[in-house]
Write a protein that holds these residues in place. Structure first.
Motif, PDB file in Angstrom:
ATOM      1  N   LEU A 192       0.824  -1.197   0.000  1.00 22.37           N
ATOM      2  CA  LEU A 192       0.000   0.000   0.000  1.00 22.37           C
ATOM      3  C   LEU A 192       0.865   1.257   0.000  1.00 22.37           C
ATOM      4  O   LEU A 192       0.453   2.307  -0.495  1.00 22.37           O
ATOM      5  CB  LEU A 192      -0.953   0.001   1.204  1.00 22.37           C
ATOM      6  N   TYR A 222      -7.931  -3.820  -0.045  1.00 22.16           N
ATOM      7  CA  TYR A 222      -6.772  -4.594   0.405  1.00 22.16           C
ATOM      8  C   TYR A 222      -6.930  -4.984   1.874  1.00 22.16           C
ATOM      9  O   TYR A 222      -6.773  -6.158   2.249  1.00 22.16           O
ATOM     10  CB  TYR A 222      -5.496  -3.776   0.211  1.00 22.16           C
ATOM     11  N   ASN A 223      -7.221  -4.012   2.715  1.00 25.68           N
ATOM     12  CA  ASN A 223      -7.290  -4.268   4.156  1.00 25.68           C
ATOM     13  C   ASN A 223      -8.483  -5.142   4.541  1.00 25.68           C
ATOM     14  O   ASN A 223      -8.403  -5.924   5.493  1.00 25.68           O
ATOM     15  CB  ASN A 223      -7.330  -2.947   4.913  1.00 25.68           C
ATOM     16  N   LYS A 226      -7.343  -8.614   3.620  1.00 22.39           N
ATOM     17  CA  LYS A 226      -6.272  -8.991   4.554  1.00 22.39           C
ATOM     18  C   LYS A 226      -6.852  -9.410   5.904  1.00 22.39           C
ATOM     19  O   LYS A 226      -6.423 -10.411   6.497  1.00 22.39           O
ATOM     20  CB  LYS A 226      -5.317  -7.812   4.731  1.00 22.39           C
ATOM     21  N   ILE A 260       3.086  -9.195   0.644  1.00 22.98           N
ATOM     22  CA  ILE A 260       1.821  -9.627   0.030  1.00 22.98           C
ATOM     23  C   ILE A 260       1.578 -11.102   0.310  1.00 22.98           C
ATOM     24  O   ILE A 260       0.444 -11.513   0.601  1.00 22.98           O
ATOM     25  CB  ILE A 260       1.822  -9.350  -1.490  1.00 22.98           C
ATOM     26  N   ASP A 263       0.298 -11.269   3.804  1.00 22.93           N
ATOM     27  CA  ASP A 263      -1.066 -10.732   3.898  1.00 22.93           C
ATOM     28  C   ASP A 263      -2.080 -11.667   3.247  1.00 22.93           C
ATOM     29  O   ASP A 263      -3.267 -11.655   3.607  1.00 22.93           O
ATOM     30  CB  ASP A 263      -1.136  -9.355   3.231  1.00 22.93           C
ATOM     31  N   PRO A 346      -2.428  -3.369  -5.861  1.00 28.96           N
ATOM     32  CA  PRO A 346      -1.961  -4.423  -4.959  1.00 28.96           C
ATOM     33  C   PRO A 346      -3.106  -5.245  -4.391  1.00 28.96           C
ATOM     34  O   PRO A 346      -2.916  -6.400  -4.008  1.00 28.96           O
ATOM     35  CB  PRO A 346      -1.246  -3.643  -3.849  1.00 28.96           C
ATOM     36  N   ASP A 347      -4.283  -4.661  -4.356  1.00 28.48           N
ATOM     37  CA  ASP A 347      -5.449  -5.391  -3.881  1.00 28.48           C
ATOM     38  C   ASP A 347      -5.793  -6.551  -4.804  1.00 28.48           C
ATOM     39  O   ASP A 347      -6.228  -7.616  -4.352  1.00 28.48           O
ATOM     40  CB  ASP A 347      -6.654  -4.446  -3.741  1.00 28.48           C
ATOM     41  N   LEU A 350      -3.098  -9.254  -4.320  1.00 26.68           N
ATOM     42  CA  LEU A 350      -3.443  -9.964  -3.088  1.00 26.68           C
ATOM     43  C   LEU A 350      -4.580 -10.943  -3.328  1.00 26.68           C
ATOM     44  O   LEU A 350      -4.522 -12.103  -2.892  1.00 26.68           O
ATOM     45  CB  LEU A 350      -3.848  -8.950  -2.010  1.00 26.68           C
TER      46      LEU A 350
END
Length: 375
Positions: A192, A222-223, A226, A260, A263, A346-347, A350
């Motif tokens: 992130l 993303y979060n 995660k 990553i 996560d 990045p999401d 992931l």
């Protein structure tokens, strides 16, 4: 009544004048706050008269050279710039980019019109950029260390985004007088944090609000995923990389990709403090990764990559558990715009890994963006 009418008219005129004098994004005035949450390579402070003070440094080193820029809205007449800061009038209209990571920011912000120069088009997928190069709207200035200074000048850029800790070769273009602005997103260790450099670019091109909105949505997705993965008890192990020139170049344990993996609910087999690619002899790597559950590979294979191709490249590859059990996770850069868009997605990277490590957490009809199990 006539006096009341005149007074009201005067009030309306004053109100109109007041509205016209309110600053916009392109004039000197109050500047909105840009909040940095994850990135370690740049900080932002609001100065006087709508000025932003932006400090840039290597996010991997506590003590390193710091670059200082004063971003002034519009012409900024009469704005005093602090000592040690380079003045940049924003928003800029023309720039040159050195990396695909930088380009990803402009693509996400729908700002290709600002891009007037790039290093090259090898493995470039974006049709709009390719068309602009074909038309001559964007020039190819050559690779770092071997720039065509005439083409650099022809781009007539307001500034050039550089990667000062890579191959460099910027001495030749420093004489052009065009400000060189380091973009160090590639050195961020948090996925992130790397994506948050979209805010850095947003400040220079007058799209701060758009950049913050895009990033907040990325971070939220993303979060959320995660946190969902954090509830799982099983954590498979994973190795990464391939054999090249007698050595295996594996990303270090502090690399953003290793983060990553973690996560996404997996344990990376390398736990050192290195951040970049680490050359490891096959025997040493095999001792660590022989029984890893998964194996991640990113390359530019010409054609259909397969387990046969993987074995032919290095016969000992067949010894790995992940090879035997057909659990190689693969992305081909000749068929996927990985470096063009993954820095701001990045999401999605992931999600691809979660879909493989913990498929029960993802929709049954999930379609990967970058990575999938090699067939």
């Amino acid at each position: 009544m006539r006096q009341i009418f005149i007074a009201m008219a005067a009030m309306l005129v004053c109100a109109s004048c007041s509205n016209k004098s309110k600053p916009t994004d392109n004039t000197v005035g109050k500047t909105s706050t840009v909040e940095i949450k994850y990135a370690k390579g740049f900080t932002v402070r609001n100065g006087e008269n709508g000025m932003r003070l932006v400090d840039v440094k290597d996010p991997q080193k506590g003590k390193s050279k710091t670059y200082h820029f004063a971003l002034v809205n519009g012409s900024g007449q009469g704005v005093a710039i602090p000592d040690g800061y380079t003045r940049i009038n924003v928003p800029i209209k023309r720039t040159i980019l050195m990396t695909m990571l930088q380009l990803s920011n402009f693509t996400a912000l729908n700002a290709h019109d600002v891009v007037k120069g790039i290093t090259g088009t090898k493995n470039l997928f974006n049709k709009d950029i390719l068309e602009r190069v074909k038309r001559g709207d964007i020039v190819k200035i050559g690779m770092e260390g071997n720039f065509d200074t005439e083409l650099v000048m022809a781009a007539n850029a307001d500034l050039i985004f550089i990667s000062p800790f890579k191959r460099g070769g910027y001495d030749a273009i420093k004489e052009s007088g065009v400000p060189l602005v380091p973009h160090l997103g590639y050195k961020e260790l948090d996925p992130l944090g790397q994506a948050e450099w979209i805010k850095f670019v947003g400040m220079f091109i007058g799209k701060e609000k758009e950049a913050s909105k895009i990033f907040d949505e990325i971070a939220s997705r993303y979060n959320t995923l995660k946190a969902k993965v954090a509830t799982t008890k099983e954590r498979p192990t994973i190795l990464s990389g391939e054999m090249h020139g007698g050595n295996w170049y594996a990303v270090g344990g502090k690399n953003y990709l290793a983060q990553i993996f973690r996560d996404a609910g997996a344990d990376y087999i390398i736990h050192d403090e290195n951040t970049g690619g680490v050359p490891i002899e096959f025997e040493s790597l095999y001792a660590k990764a022989a029984n890893a559950d998964y194996w991640r590979i990113l390359n530019s294979f010409p054609g259909d990559f397969s387990y046969d191709a993987l074995e032919k490249s290095e016969t000992r590859n067949k010894l790995f558990k992940a090879f035997k059990e057909r659990k190689v996770i693969y992305c081909n850069m000749k068929r996927t715009a990985y470096y063009e868009i993954s820095p701001v997605e990045p999401d999605k990277v992931l999600a691809d890994f979660v879909a493989i490590f913990h498929p029960e957490l993802m929709p049954k009809d999930y379609k990967p963006t970058f990575y999938k199990l090699l067939k």
